[in-house]
Design a protein around this motif. Sequence first.
Motif, PDB file in Angstrom:
ATOM      1  N   MET A 117       0.840  -1.202   0.000  1.00 42.17           N
ATOM      2  CA  MET A 117       0.000   0.000   0.000  1.00 42.17           C
ATOM      3  C   MET A 117       0.876   1.253   0.000  1.00 42.17           C
ATOM      4  O   MET A 117       1.942   1.246   0.601  1.00 42.17           O
ATOM      5  CB  MET A 117      -0.886   0.003   1.241  1.00 42.17           C
ATOM      6  N   GLY A 118       0.429   2.255  -0.682  1.00 40.93           N
ATOM      7  CA  GLY A 118       1.152   3.519  -0.696  1.00 40.93           C
ATOM      8  C   GLY A 118       1.808   3.834  -2.028  1.00 40.93           C
ATOM      9  O   GLY A 118       2.538   4.830  -2.137  1.00 40.93           O
ATOM     10  N   LYS A 119       1.534   3.022  -3.037  1.00 43.67           N
ATOM     11  CA  LYS A 119       2.170   3.265  -4.342  1.00 43.67           C
ATOM     12  C   LYS A 119       1.808   4.654  -4.881  1.00 43.67           C
ATOM     13  O   LYS A 119       2.677   5.401  -5.317  1.00 43.67           O
ATOM     14  CB  LYS A 119       1.740   2.199  -5.367  1.00 43.67           C
ATOM     15  N   SER A 120       0.511   4.974  -4.839  1.00 41.13           N
ATOM     16  CA  SER A 120       0.095   6.262  -5.396  1.00 41.13           C
ATOM     17  C   SER A 120       0.618   7.416  -4.547  1.00 41.13           C
ATOM     18  O   SER A 120       1.106   8.422  -5.067  1.00 41.13           O
ATOM     19  CB  SER A 120      -1.432   6.327  -5.495  1.00 41.13           C
ATOM     20  N   THR A 121       0.541   7.248  -3.219  1.00 44.24           N
ATOM     21  CA  THR A 121       1.040   8.289  -2.315  1.00 44.24           C
ATOM     22  C   THR A 121       2.530   8.531  -2.579  1.00 44.24           C
ATOM     23  O   THR A 121       2.989   9.674  -2.668  1.00 44.24           O
ATOM     24  CB  THR A 121       0.855   7.834  -0.845  1.00 44.24           C
ATOM     25  N   PHE A 122       3.262   7.447  -2.731  1.00 44.70           N
ATOM     26  CA  PHE A 122       4.700   7.557  -2.969  1.00 44.70           C
ATOM     27  C   PHE A 122       4.973   8.210  -4.333  1.00 44.70           C
ATOM     28  O   PHE A 122       5.822   9.097  -4.444  1.00 44.70           O
ATOM     29  CB  PHE A 122       5.358   6.170  -2.889  1.00 44.70           C
ATOM     30  N   PRO A 176      -8.313   5.334 -10.253  1.00 42.37           N
ATOM     31  CA  PRO A 176      -7.302   6.391 -10.312  1.00 42.37           C
ATOM     32  C   PRO A 176      -7.345   7.268  -9.063  1.00 42.37           C
ATOM     33  O   PRO A 176      -8.384   7.835  -8.750  1.00 42.37           O
ATOM     34  CB  PRO A 176      -7.697   7.193 -11.554  1.00 42.37           C
ATOM     35  N   SER A 177      -6.240   7.349  -8.316  1.00 41.27           N
ATOM     36  CA  SER A 177      -6.274   8.150  -7.094  1.00 41.27           C
ATOM     37  C   SER A 177      -5.389   9.380  -7.185  1.00 41.27           C
ATOM     38  O   SER A 177      -5.411  10.242  -6.307  1.00 41.27           O
ATOM     39  CB  SER A 177      -5.869   7.285  -5.895  1.00 41.27           C
ATOM     40  N   VAL A 178      -4.614   9.479  -8.283  1.00 46.47           N
ATOM     41  CA  VAL A 178      -3.688  10.614  -8.408  1.00 46.47           C
ATOM     42  C   VAL A 178      -4.409  11.972  -8.455  1.00 46.47           C
ATOM     43  O   VAL A 178      -3.969  12.915  -7.784  1.00 46.47           O
ATOM     44  CB  VAL A 178      -2.744  10.410  -9.623  1.00 46.47           C
ATOM     45  N   LEU A 210      -7.084  13.146  -7.014  1.00 37.17           N
ATOM     46  CA  LEU A 210      -7.445  13.589  -5.671  1.00 37.17           C
ATOM     47  C   LEU A 210      -6.192  13.948  -4.874  1.00 37.17           C
ATOM     48  O   LEU A 210      -6.129  14.988  -4.213  1.00 37.17           O
ATOM     49  CB  LEU A 210      -8.223  12.467  -4.978  1.00 37.17           C
ATOM     50  N   MET A 211      -5.172  13.081  -4.966  1.00 39.16           N
ATOM     51  CA  MET A 211      -3.944  13.309  -4.183  1.00 39.16           C
ATOM     52  C   MET A 211      -3.193  14.549  -4.640  1.00 39.16           C
ATOM     53  O   MET A 211      -2.449  15.144  -3.876  1.00 39.16           O
ATOM     54  CB  MET A 211      -3.021  12.089  -4.283  1.00 39.16           C
ATOM     55  N   MET A 212      -3.365  14.942  -5.903  1.00 42.52           N
ATOM     56  CA  MET A 212      -2.694  16.146  -6.409  1.00 42.52           C
ATOM     57  C   MET A 212      -3.593  17.373  -6.279  1.00 42.52           C
ATOM     58  O   MET A 212      -3.244  18.460  -6.759  1.00 42.52           O
ATOM     59  CB  MET A 212      -2.321  15.970  -7.890  1.00 42.52           C
ATOM     60  N   GLU A 260       9.899   1.594   1.664  1.00 42.05           N
ATOM     61  CA  GLU A 260       9.132   1.114   2.823  1.00 42.05           C
ATOM     62  C   GLU A 260       8.221   2.236   3.289  1.00 42.05           C
ATOM     63  O   GLU A 260       8.676   3.263   3.791  1.00 42.05           O
ATOM     64  CB  GLU A 260      10.077   0.699   3.952  1.00 42.05           C
ATOM     65  N   ASN A 261       6.940   2.008   3.094  1.00 42.90           N
ATOM     66  CA  ASN A 261       5.955   3.022   3.471  1.00 42.90           C
ATOM     67  C   ASN A 261       5.520   2.793   4.921  1.00 42.90           C
ATOM     68  O   ASN A 261       5.634   1.688   5.444  1.00 42.90           O
ATOM     69  CB  ASN A 261       4.759   2.917   2.517  1.00 42.90           C
ATOM     70  N   MET A 262       5.015   3.836   5.558  1.00 41.97           N
ATOM     71  CA  MET A 262       4.572   3.786   6.956  1.00 41.97           C
ATOM     72  C   MET A 262       5.658   3.166   7.829  1.00 41.97           C
ATOM     73  O   MET A 262       5.387   2.340   8.700  1.00 41.97           O
ATOM     74  CB  MET A 262       3.275   2.983   7.084  1.00 41.97           C
ATOM     75  N   SER A 263       6.857   3.564   7.556  1.00 44.14           N
ATOM     76  CA  SER A 263       8.013   3.004   8.239  1.00 44.14           C
ATOM     77  C   SER A 263       8.078   3.468   9.692  1.00 44.14           C
ATOM     78  O   SER A 263       8.449   2.707  10.578  1.00 44.14           O
ATOM     79  CB  SER A 263       9.256   3.466   7.482  1.00 44.14           C
ATOM     80  N   CYS A 314       9.602   5.874   4.358  1.00 47.72           N
ATOM     81  CA  CYS A 314       8.729   7.051   4.456  1.00 47.72           C
ATOM     82  C   CYS A 314       7.860   6.971   5.694  1.00 47.72           C
ATOM     83  O   CYS A 314       7.444   5.887   6.087  1.00 47.72           O
ATOM     84  CB  CYS A 314       7.817   7.114   3.236  1.00 47.72           C
ATOM     85  N   ARG A 315       7.559   8.116   6.234  1.00 44.44           N
ATOM     86  CA  ARG A 315       6.713   8.125   7.422  1.00 44.44           C
ATOM     87  C   ARG A 315       5.249   7.958   7.036  1.00 44.44           C
ATOM     88  O   ARG A 315       4.878   8.195   5.902  1.00 44.44           O
ATOM     89  CB  ARG A 315       6.910   9.402   8.221  1.00 44.44           C
TER      90      ARG A 315
HETATM   91  N1  LIG Z   1       2.650   6.931   4.764  1.00 43.01           N
HETATM   92  C1  LIG Z   1       1.347   7.139   4.853  1.00 43.01           C
HETATM   93  N2  LIG Z   1       0.819   7.841   5.883  1.00 43.01           N
HETATM   94  C2  LIG Z   1      -0.515   8.025   5.980  1.00 43.01           C
HETATM   95  N3  LIG Z   1      -1.432   7.562   5.087  1.00 43.01           N
HETATM   96  C3  LIG Z   1      -0.967   6.863   4.041  1.00 43.01           C
HETATM   97  C4  LIG Z   1       0.437   6.620   3.858  1.00 43.01           C
HETATM   98  N4  LIG Z   1       0.593   5.889   2.719  1.00 43.01           N
HETATM   99  C5  LIG Z   1      -0.637   5.684   2.215  1.00 43.01           C
HETATM  100  N5  LIG Z   1      -1.574   6.266   3.003  1.00 43.01           N
HETATM  101  C6  LIG Z   1      -3.027   6.235   2.776  1.00 43.01           C
HETATM  102  O1  LIG Z   1      -3.427   4.893   2.533  1.00 43.01           O
HETATM  103  C7  LIG Z   1      -4.369   4.826   1.474  1.00 43.01           C
HETATM  104  C8  LIG Z   1      -3.846   3.939   0.338  1.00 43.01           C
HETATM  105  O2  LIG Z   1      -2.654   4.511  -0.185  1.00 43.01           O
HETATM  106  P1  LIG Z   1      -2.348   4.526  -1.741  1.00 43.01           P
HETATM  107  O3  LIG Z   1      -1.150   5.367  -1.953  1.00 43.01           O
HETATM  108  O4  LIG Z   1      -3.588   4.901  -2.510  1.00 43.01           O
HETATM  109  O5  LIG Z   1      -2.000   2.993  -1.982  1.00 43.01           O
HETATM  110  P2  LIG Z   1      -1.901   2.166  -3.340  1.00 43.01           P
HETATM  111  O6  LIG Z   1      -1.716   3.129  -4.468  1.00 43.01           O
HETATM  112  O7  LIG Z   1      -0.709   1.285  -3.153  1.00 43.01           O
HETATM  113  O8  LIG Z   1      -3.164   1.401  -3.441  1.00 43.01           O
HETATM  114  C9  LIG Z   1      -4.621   6.269   1.039  1.00 43.01           C
HETATM  115  O9  LIG Z   1      -5.771   6.727   1.674  1.00 43.01           O
HETATM  116  C10 LIG Z   1      -3.398   7.022   1.507  1.00 43.01           C
HETATM  117  O10 LIG Z   1      -3.679   8.364   1.805  1.00 43.01           O
END
Ligand SMILES: Nc1ncnc2c1ncn2[C@@H]1O[C@H](COP(=O)(O)OP(=O)(O)O)[C@@H](O)[C@H]1O
Length: 205
Positions: A1-6, A38-40, A42-44, A168-171, A204-205
């Motif tokens: 989880m976190g691919k799009s966020t990263f 697609p979540s980009v 919203l995230m942008m 490593e996400n949410m490390s 990443c935190r």
């Molecule tokens: N490091 C983080 N800290 C807080 N929330 C996070 C973190 N990484 C991901 N999230 C949240 O977790 C959810 C899934 O993340 P996302 O990046 O969409 O994962 P993926 O693209 O791998 O499916 C989103 O709501 C995102 O905001």
Amino acid sequence: MGKSTFSVNLAWAALAQLFEFQGRPGRVGLMDCDIYGPSVPLMMGLGGSRPEVQGEGTDAMLVPIERHGVKVMSMGFLVDDNTPVVWRGPMIMKTIQQFVQNVRWGELDVLLVDLPPGTGDAQLSLVQTLPLDGAGDCDDAAARCDERRAQGRLDVSKVNVPLIGVAENMSFFIDPAGNKHALFGSGGGVLTAEKLGTTCSARCR
Ligand SMILES: Nc1ncnc2c1ncn2[C@@H]1O[C@H](COP(=O)(O)OP(=O)(O)O)[C@@H](O)[C@H]1O
Ligand SMILES: [Mg+2]
């Protein structure tokens, strides 16, 4: 989880700012190939945006939407939020080809591609459409012991793309007093990277 966020943070907070600092703004592209979810946008901060279309018919070109120095294209700009996309493989292939060929990216230093999990239609279409320098995997510490997650990973051997590294996400979590806590333990990214024969390049935190 976190691919799009990263991907979003790498594009915006790292690369676009670096190029801006070097006097080369607008040289980072982010192509969201998660056609079903697609979540980009919203995230942008681009929810509800629609790209400009230039030209007509087969020559029509979509203009990517620029935000924070990143040029973005996403299926989320083209469909209604409430309309689920129910497409088969060939449609996904066609959309990805159009995102490459019919989007006015201009000259870029880096094009980041955000993908859905696994090795499916989007991944296979992408590697057939664009030569890629490399792929990254994002492993969240909370799920690192779960072998089922492996099924959601990009199988680089199937797509023949070098793996650049693991993030490593949410490390860790930093509390209001500034103390760092590894809520889900530590070392998961390194373990995953070792299994995949690469390095853990970011925490990443
Ligand atoms: N490091 C983080 N800290 C807080 N929330 C996070 C973190 N990484 C991901 N999230 C949240 O977790 C959810 C899934 O993340 P996302 O990046 O969409 O994962 P993926 O693209 O791998 O499916 C989103 O709501 C995102 O905001
Ligand atoms: Mg995603």
